[in-house]
Design an enzyme around this catalytic site. Structure first.
Site, short mmCIF file in Angstrom:
data_model
loop_
_atom_site.label_atom_id
_atom_site.label_comp_id
_atom_site.label_asym_id
_atom_site.label_seq_id
_atom_site.Cartn_x
_atom_site.Cartn_y
_atom_site.Cartn_z
N CYS A 178 72.28 21.94 21.64
CA CYS A 178 72.70 20.54 21.45
C CYS A 178 71.52 19.58 21.66
CB CYS A 178 73.90 20.23 22.33
SG CYS A 178 74.86 18.88 21.67
N HIS A 196 77.62 24.55 22.15
CA HIS A 196 77.36 24.88 23.56
C HIS A 196 77.87 26.27 23.93
CE1 HIS A 196 76.12 20.89 25.09
NE2 HIS A 196 76.85 20.43 24.10
N GLU A 209 77.01 27.91 26.36
CA GLU A 209 77.06 27.98 27.84
C GLU A 209 78.36 27.41 28.40
OE1 GLU A 209 75.52 25.79 26.09
OE2 GLU A 209 75.44 23.86 27.12
N1 GLN Z 1 74.48 13.37 21.70
C1 GLN Z 1 73.49 13.96 22.54
C2 GLN Z 1 72.08 13.52 22.13
O1 GLN Z 1 71.93 12.93 21.12
C3 GLN Z 1 73.59 15.46 22.53
C4 GLN Z 1 74.93 15.89 23.05
C5 GLN Z 1 74.93 17.16 23.82
O2 GLN Z 1 73.88 17.71 24.19
N2 GLN Z 1 76.10 17.60 24.16
O3 GLN Z 1 71.16 13.80 22.83
#
Ligand code: GLN
Length: 186
Positions: free
Chosen positions: A79, A170, A172
């Site tokens: 992410c 994710h 994790e």
């Molecule tokens: N929206 C977050 C970003 O732009 C990422 C979201 C996440 O890691 N769950 O950094």
């Protein structure tokens, strides 16, 4: 084996728990002196990429970690971690590591789909439970060597390029250890 988890912000402890379940030791990187002499693998957790970028610079961690990635240390970015790796960030923000030849779009699913779960494939791993939280997706791939591992609703959500795994969701935050297992054995 020295597995380093970037632990300046975000969901790093969940990655640590996955490694514990796999009987894999790790070190949490909160500041420069936490860095072991040699890193064998690196995990970049989800969280807020703009905050992580700021902290990486303030704590003087960015260059050393980038160098490790360029030297071929296996890295798993989930992410926000994927955003840190991307060569281009769609919103025109400056790149962070910029080592993964893809363009990502941040918060790409809109507010109404801020958080959702689906099942999908990750390379040869089938029926993986994918949790998306204000996730990015991969809009463009800049090199033919980038391998697409997951596609969700027609959008690329996981790739591998050499030593780098970039994942929009994710792993994790699930009970499924298969992606971490594959990463540790890559
Ligand atoms: N929206 C977050 C970003 O732009 C990422 C979201 C996440 O890691 N769950 O950094």
């Amino acid at each position: 084996m020295n597995v380093a988890i970037l632990a300046v912000q975000g969901a790093f402890i969940e990655h640590a728990h996955m490694l514990e379940k796999l009987n894999q030791e790790y070190v949490l990187i909160r500041k420069k002196s936490d860095l072991p002499e040699r890193i064998d693998a690196l995990i970049l957790p989800g969280g807020e990429s703009t905050t992580q970028r700021k902290l990486l610079l303030e704590l003087d961690l960015l260059e050393k970690l980038k160098q490790s990635i360029l030297e071929g240390v296996p890295v798993l970015g989930t992410c926000a971690g994927l955003i840190l790796l991307a060569e281009e960030i769609g919103t025109g923000e400056p790149e962070v590591f910029g080592t993964l030849p893809v363009k990502v779009v941040r918060n790409a699913y809109g507010r109404q789909l801020g958080s959702f779960s689906v099942e999908g494939n990750f390379g040869k791993i089938e029926h993986f439970p994918m949790r998306f939280i204000r996730a990015p997706y991969i809009e463009k791939i800049f090199r033919p060597e980038v391998e697409i591992l997951s596609v969700t609703d027609g959008k690329i959500t996981a790739v591998r390029y050499q030593n780098q795994f970039g994942v929009a969701f994710h792993p994790e935050l699930t009970e499924d250890l298969r992606i971490h297992q594959e990463f540790l054995h890559c």
